[in-house]
Each structure stands twice: as C-alpha cells, then as structure tokens.
Design an enzyme around this catalytic site. Structure first.
Site, PDB file in Angstrom:
ATOM      1  N   CYS A  10       0.849  -1.204   0.000  1.00  0.00           N
ATOM      2  CA  CYS A  10       0.000   0.000   0.000  1.00  0.00           C
ATOM      3  C   CYS A  10       0.877   1.243   0.000  1.00  0.00           C
ATOM      4  CB  CYS A  10      -0.897   0.034   1.237  1.00  0.00           C
ATOM      5  SG  CYS A  10      -2.392  -0.959   1.140  1.00  0.00           S
ATOM      6  N   GLY A  94       2.801 -19.972  -0.580  1.00  0.00           N
ATOM      7  CA  GLY A  94       3.930 -19.273   0.024  1.00  0.00           C
ATOM      8  C   GLY A  94       3.842 -17.766  -0.083  1.00  0.00           C
ATOM      9  N   HIS A 101      -0.472  -8.987  -5.606  1.00  0.00           N
ATOM     10  CA  HIS A 101       0.583  -8.566  -6.532  1.00  0.00           C
ATOM     11  C   HIS A 101       0.790  -9.640  -7.587  1.00  0.00           C
ATOM     12  CE1 HIS A 101       2.452 -10.605  -3.079  1.00  0.00           C
ATOM     13  NE2 HIS A 101       3.343 -11.097  -3.919  1.00  0.00           N
TER      14      HIS A 101
HETATM   15  P1  AMP Z   1       5.085 -13.402  -2.594  1.00  0.00           P
HETATM   16  O1  AMP Z   1       5.797 -14.606  -2.057  1.00  0.00           O
HETATM   17  O2  AMP Z   1       4.341 -13.667  -3.864  1.00  0.00           O
HETATM   18  O3  AMP Z   1       4.230 -12.718  -1.525  1.00  0.00           O
HETATM   19  O4  AMP Z   1       6.227 -12.398  -3.020  1.00  0.00           O
HETATM   20  C1  AMP Z   1       6.557 -11.237  -2.353  1.00  0.00           C
HETATM   21  C2  AMP Z   1       7.629 -10.549  -3.159  1.00  0.00           C
HETATM   22  O5  AMP Z   1       7.727  -9.211  -2.708  1.00  0.00           O
HETATM   23  C3  AMP Z   1       9.019 -11.179  -3.024  1.00  0.00           C
HETATM   24  O6  AMP Z   1       9.488 -11.505  -4.331  1.00  0.00           O
HETATM   25  C4  AMP Z   1       9.852 -10.081  -2.379  1.00  0.00           C
HETATM   26  O7  AMP Z   1      11.169 -10.045  -2.860  1.00  0.00           O
HETATM   27  C5  AMP Z   1       9.077  -8.828  -2.752  1.00  0.00           C
HETATM   28  N1  AMP Z   1       9.186  -7.698  -1.854  1.00  0.00           N
HETATM   29  C6  AMP Z   1       8.949  -7.687  -0.521  1.00  0.00           C
HETATM   30  N2  AMP Z   1       9.090  -6.450  -0.020  1.00  0.00           N
HETATM   31  C7  AMP Z   1       9.415  -5.649  -1.068  1.00  0.00           C
HETATM   32  C8  AMP Z   1       9.701  -4.265  -1.208  1.00  0.00           C
HETATM   33  N3  AMP Z   1       9.684  -3.428  -0.154  1.00  0.00           N
HETATM   34  N4  AMP Z   1       9.998  -3.789  -2.430  1.00  0.00           N
HETATM   35  C9  AMP Z   1      10.041  -4.618  -3.505  1.00  0.00           C
HETATM   36  N5  AMP Z   1       9.776  -5.933  -3.445  1.00  0.00           N
HETATM   37  C10 AMP Z   1       9.472  -6.445  -2.243  1.00  0.00           C
END
Ligand code: AMP
Length: 115
Positions: A10, A94, A101
């Site tokens: 967000c 996971g 996203h």
């Molecule tokens: P998921 O397992 O589909 O929830 O993936 C979450 C993704 O968000 C992972 O690939 C992380 O590397 C990425 N992620 C988490 N925090 C950030 C952030 N602050 N900026 C960019 N990517 C992020």
C-alpha cells in the site's frame, strides 16, 4: 477498499515509500522486486488494498492489473521474447506479502523453479 497503514505494498503503490516504478496509472503501480529472480522481475499491485486474488477484486481493477502487465512487458522489451506472470495466494502458495501482486518475470529462459 482503501489503503492499509501497515501494508508495505500500500505504501509503495501510493508513494508513501518510493520505489523503482516501471508503470503507474490511477488504479495500479508496477515496481521492481527487491530480490529479483530474473533480469526483469516487476510486481504489479493495485493502489487499493486486496489481500490476494480471492479478496473480491473488482473487474475494473483486474483489467487494470492485466493492462499494466502488458505495459511492463513493453517497457522492459520482453513482449517478443516472452514472460511469465505469477500470483501467489495464501499459505500453500507461500504468499509472503498479503497485498495482491502479480510477479512479471522475463529477460531470460524461465525454468520451472521461477516464482
Ligand atoms: P510473494 O511470495 O508472492 O508474496 O512475493 C513477495 C515478493 O515481494 C518477493 O518476491 C519479495 O522479494 C518482494 N518484496 C517484498 N518487499 C518488497 C519491497 N519493499 N519492495 C520490492 N519488493 C518487495
């Protein structure tokens, strides 16, 4: 449905925290994943908060997400070479960040162990 104060995506989608944006419109934002798994690894997120694809996402928002995927692919030059879109939802997938996203992955040959 609005912003959740304690949600990192967000904050990024609404510029409370800045990121490396690839595309943005009134409904969605796309920015680079901080731990990229491929030369292109971009996250496309709605500006309003939805936990995942099963959280009552309006059709207009879903369409905006898919439009943004196309825009990201064009901006990254991977429309012709190919790309993959992944959306994790819930524990068995996971999902780590509980703000909807879409991962857009490309720029190399994607094997089965990507996202
Ligand atoms: P998921 O397992 O589909 O929830 O993936 C979450 C993704 O968000 C992972 O690939 C992380 O590397 C990425 N992620 C988490 N925090 C950030 C952030 N602050 N900026 C960019 N990517 C992020």
């Amino acid at each position: 449905m609005a912003m959740h104060d304690d949600c990192i995506f967000c904050k990024i989608a609404n510029h409370v925290i800045e990121s490396d944006y690839i595309y943005e419109d009134n409904v969605v934002a796309a920015f680079r994943d901080m731990s990229p798994l491929a030369p292109t690894h971009v996250l496309v997120v709605p500006k309003d908060h939805y936990a995942d694809l099963a959280d009552g996402v309006p059709a207009e928002t879903a369409a905006a997400l898919l439009h943004a995927v196309d825009e990201v692919a064009k901006a990254e030059g991977i429309t012709e070479s190919g790309f993959r879109v992944v959306a994790n939802a819930g524990g068995d997938a996971g999902q780590a960040v509980h703000h909807l996203h879409l991962h857009v992955l490309g720029g190399c040959r994607l094997t089965d162990d990507f996202a």
